[in-house]
Design an enzyme around this catalytic site. Structure first.
Site, PDB file in Angstrom:
ATOM      1  N   LYS A  14       0.837  -1.216   0.000  1.00 40.97           N
ATOM      2  CA  LYS A  14       0.000   0.000   0.000  1.00 40.97           C
ATOM      3  C   LYS A  14       0.872   1.267   0.000  1.00 40.97           C
ATOM      4  CE  LYS A  14      -2.115  -1.192   3.877  1.00 40.97           C
ATOM      5  NZ  LYS A  14      -1.430  -2.464   4.203  1.00 40.97           N
ATOM      6  N   ARG A  89      -9.753   0.819   8.932  1.00 43.58           N
ATOM      7  CA  ARG A  89      -9.301  -0.534   9.226  1.00 43.58           C
ATOM      8  C   ARG A  89     -10.322  -1.316  10.029  1.00 43.58           C
ATOM      9  NH1 ARG A  89      -3.448   0.398   8.937  1.00 43.58           N
ATOM     10  NH2 ARG A  89      -2.347  -1.479   9.441  1.00 43.58           N
ATOM     11  N   ARG A 128      11.635  -5.946   4.804  1.00 44.13           N
ATOM     12  CA  ARG A 128      11.418  -4.502   4.565  1.00 44.13           C
ATOM     13  C   ARG A 128      12.428  -3.667   5.360  1.00 44.13           C
ATOM     14  NH1 ARG A 128       5.677  -1.810   5.449  1.00 44.13           N
ATOM     15  NH2 ARG A 128       5.848  -2.784   7.498  1.00 44.13           N
ATOM     16  N   ARG A 161      11.496  -1.701  10.898  1.00 46.09           N
ATOM     17  CA  ARG A 161      10.417  -1.318  11.810  1.00 46.09           C
ATOM     18  C   ARG A 161      10.301  -2.312  12.963  1.00 46.09           C
ATOM     19  NH1 ARG A 161       5.120   0.311   8.355  1.00 46.09           N
ATOM     20  NH2 ARG A 161       4.135  -1.070   9.868  1.00 46.09           N
ATOM     21  N   ARG A 172      -0.213  -9.146  13.379  1.00 42.52           N
ATOM     22  CA  ARG A 172      -0.825  -8.128  12.514  1.00 42.52           C
ATOM     23  C   ARG A 172      -1.677  -8.786  11.440  1.00 42.52           C
ATOM     24  NH1 ARG A 172       4.300  -5.270  10.596  1.00 42.52           N
ATOM     25  NH2 ARG A 172       2.930  -3.973   9.328  1.00 42.52           N
TER      26      ARG A 172
HETATM   27  P1  AP5 Z   1       4.817  -1.676   1.845  1.00 42.12           P
HETATM   28  O1  AP5 Z   1       4.502  -0.818   0.662  1.00 42.12           O
HETATM   29  O2  AP5 Z   1       5.627  -1.052   2.944  1.00 42.12           O
HETATM   30  O3  AP5 Z   1       3.475  -2.354   2.411  1.00 42.12           O
HETATM   31  P2  AP5 Z   1       2.255  -1.723   3.206  1.00 42.12           P
HETATM   32  O4  AP5 Z   1       1.037  -2.379   2.672  1.00 42.12           O
HETATM   33  O5  AP5 Z   1       2.307  -0.237   3.187  1.00 42.12           O
HETATM   34  O6  AP5 Z   1       2.600  -2.322   4.644  1.00 42.12           O
HETATM   35  P3  AP5 Z   1       2.503  -1.720   6.105  1.00 42.12           P
HETATM   36  O7  AP5 Z   1       3.211  -2.732   6.992  1.00 42.12           O
HETATM   37  O8  AP5 Z   1       3.033  -0.332   6.184  1.00 42.12           O
HETATM   38  O9  AP5 Z   1       1.021  -1.780   6.361  1.00 42.12           O
HETATM   39  P4  AP5 Z   1       0.331  -1.909   7.669  1.00 42.12           P
HETATM   40  O10 AP5 Z   1      -1.023  -1.731   7.186  1.00 42.12           O
HETATM   41  O11 AP5 Z   1       0.552  -3.085   8.519  1.00 42.12           O
HETATM   42  O12 AP5 Z   1       1.082  -0.818   8.571  1.00 42.12           O
HETATM   43  P5  AP5 Z   1       0.703   0.649   8.979  1.00 42.12           P
HETATM   44  O13 AP5 Z   1       1.930   1.451   8.946  1.00 42.12           O
HETATM   45  O14 AP5 Z   1      -0.498   1.136   8.255  1.00 42.12           O
HETATM   46  O15 AP5 Z   1       5.562  -2.991   1.320  1.00 42.12           O
HETATM   47  C1  AP5 Z   1       6.040  -3.983   2.211  1.00 42.12           C
HETATM   48  C2  AP5 Z   1       7.391  -4.538   1.727  1.00 42.12           C
HETATM   49  O16 AP5 Z   1       7.187  -5.249   0.512  1.00 42.12           O
HETATM   50  C3  AP5 Z   1       8.446  -3.453   1.412  1.00 42.12           C
HETATM   51  O17 AP5 Z   1       9.693  -3.927   1.784  1.00 42.12           O
HETATM   52  C4  AP5 Z   1       8.350  -3.282  -0.126  1.00 42.12           C
HETATM   53  O18 AP5 Z   1       9.580  -2.861  -0.682  1.00 42.12           O
HETATM   54  C5  AP5 Z   1       7.972  -4.697  -0.563  1.00 42.12           C
HETATM   55  N1  AP5 Z   1       7.099  -4.716  -1.748  1.00 42.12           N
HETATM   56  C6  AP5 Z   1       6.098  -3.841  -2.059  1.00 42.12           C
HETATM   57  N2  AP5 Z   1       5.503  -4.209  -3.225  1.00 42.12           N
HETATM   58  C7  AP5 Z   1       6.144  -5.362  -3.623  1.00 42.12           C
HETATM   59  C8  AP5 Z   1       5.997  -6.226  -4.755  1.00 42.12           C
HETATM   60  N3  AP5 Z   1       5.085  -6.001  -5.696  1.00 42.12           N
HETATM   61  N4  AP5 Z   1       6.810  -7.302  -4.832  1.00 42.12           N
HETATM   62  C9  AP5 Z   1       7.742  -7.548  -3.885  1.00 42.12           C
HETATM   63  N5  AP5 Z   1       7.962  -6.758  -2.803  1.00 42.12           N
HETATM   64  C10 AP5 Z   1       7.160  -5.670  -2.676  1.00 42.12           C
HETATM   65  O19 AP5 Z   1       0.222   0.399  10.496  1.00 42.12           O
HETATM   66  C11 AP5 Z   1       1.147   0.082  11.533  1.00 42.12           C
HETATM   67  C12 AP5 Z   1       0.400   0.009  12.854  1.00 42.12           C
HETATM   68  O20 AP5 Z   1      -0.200   1.289  13.161  1.00 42.12           O
HETATM   69  C13 AP5 Z   1      -0.780  -0.983  12.898  1.00 42.12           C
HETATM   70  O21 AP5 Z   1      -0.348  -2.299  13.210  1.00 42.12           O
HETATM   71  C14 AP5 Z   1      -1.657  -0.362  14.001  1.00 42.12           C
HETATM   72  O22 AP5 Z   1      -1.146  -0.626  15.297  1.00 42.12           O
HETATM   73  C15 AP5 Z   1      -1.499   1.135  13.736  1.00 42.12           C
HETATM   74  N6  AP5 Z   1      -2.528   1.672  12.819  1.00 42.12           N
HETATM   75  C16 AP5 Z   1      -2.311   2.250  11.598  1.00 42.12           C
HETATM   76  N7  AP5 Z   1      -3.476   2.630  11.038  1.00 42.12           N
HETATM   77  C17 AP5 Z   1      -4.451   2.292  11.911  1.00 42.12           C
HETATM   78  C18 AP5 Z   1      -5.857   2.393  11.871  1.00 42.12           C
HETATM   79  N8  AP5 Z   1      -6.502   2.930  10.812  1.00 42.12           N
HETATM   80  N9  AP5 Z   1      -6.571   1.928  12.936  1.00 42.12           N
HETATM   81  C19 AP5 Z   1      -5.946   1.381  14.000  1.00 42.12           C
HETATM   82  N10 AP5 Z   1      -4.604   1.238  14.095  1.00 42.12           N
HETATM   83  C20 AP5 Z   1      -3.853   1.689  13.052  1.00 42.12           C
END
Ligand code: AP5
Length: 216
Positions: A14, A89, A128, A161, A172
């Site tokens: 994402k 979410r 990552r 991270r 997660r």
């Molecule tokens: P990346 O693009 O970083 O993936 P992402 O989907 O953005 O993953 P996140 O881990 O950031 O999502 P998340 O939803 O768990 O975390 P968030 O920060 O929102 O890609 C991942 C890896 O794959 C990278 O290394 C990339 O290079 C590689 N990659 C990408 N595309 C690829 C491809 N096509 N092929 C191969 N490799 C590829 O949330 C973190 C925490 O915050 C949550 O756990 C929660 O505690 C809190 N939080 C955030 N938002 C909320 C909410 N709305 N409500 C409640 N808690 C929340």
């Protein structure tokens, strides 16, 4: 004006795709995860309340997230369109967003679901790495970071991270299947959802996403 939501499991790509799409469409990314991590790093009251949930791989409570989004969504820099990355979410967050959009006269164009199997997610998240200087996301195998001296945005300072440790990744994923996946039916029933195969090259996935946005 385009308002788009990205949903998908942790590590679905994402954040990676959001950066490209926002550049292309001139819209702003609101990543709740990035905002929370910035608050944790600065030890703000919001960051202090969110930290323990994030470290355990749990969701931060809805009321904290909804208040945060209410403040973000009305910022003038977001008036050209927003890509919501990692929000909503839960169903209560989705309902709160619907209400905010009605109040502000905003339209939701598309909800894009990036579908990636759990085995691939574990590979992606455990490899990552993120740059503290420019905030770009890399992968040690699939998208390696540049040599620190060659980084075009300053010296890269790469870190992993805290929640990308294997045990937390599994939690997660469980939270995603349990609390976030009900959003798929929610947006499907509104006719807004498009499923995107999130496995493939960054370019091929980007093409699928842009087609889905243009077909709106
Ligand atoms: P990346 O693009 O970083 O993936 P992402 O989907 O953005 O993953 P996140 O881990 O950031 O999502 P998340 O939803 O768990 O975390 P968030 O920060 O929102 O890609 C991942 C890896 O794959 C990278 O290394 C990339 O290079 C590689 N990659 C990408 N595309 C690829 C491809 N096509 N092929 C191969 N490799 C590829 O949330 C973190 C925490 O915050 C949550 O756990 C929660 O505690 C809190 N939080 C955030 N938002 C909320 C909410 N709305 N409500 C409640 N808690 C929340």
């Amino acid at each position: 004006m385009k308002n788009i939501i990205f949903i998908g499991p942790p590590g679905a790509g994402k954040g990676t795709q959001a950066e490209l799409i926002c550049k292309n469409y001139g819209i702003k990314q609101i990543s709740t995860g990035d905002i929370l991590r910035a608050n944790v790093a600065q030890m703000t009251p919001l960051g202090i309340s969110a930290k323990s949930f994030m470290e355990k791989g749990k969701l931060v409570p809805d009321e904290i997230i909804i208040k945060m989004i209410k403040e973000e969504i009305t910022k003038p820099e977001n008036s050209n369109g927003i890509l919501f990355d990692g929000f909503p979410r839960t169903i209560p967050q989705a309902i709160a967003l619907d209400n905010m959009m009605v109040e502000l006269g905003m339209n939701l164009d598309r909800v894009l679901l990036l579908e990636v199997p759990d085995e691939e997610i574990i590979l992606r998240l455990s490899g990552r790495r993120i740059c503290r200087t420019c905030q770009r996301t890399f992968h040690i195998v699939f998208n390696p970071p540049p040599d620190p001296k060659e980084c075009d945005r300053g010296v890269c300072d790469i870190y992993q991270r805290e929640d990308d440790k294997e045990e937390t990744i599994m939690k997660r994923l469980a939270v995603y299947h349990d609390q976030t996946s009900p959003l798929i039916d929610y947006y499907e029933s509104k006719g807004k959802l498009v499923r995107i195969n999130g496995v493939g090259s960054l370019e091929s996935i980007y093409d699928l996403i842009t087609k889905a946005i243009q077909n709106n």
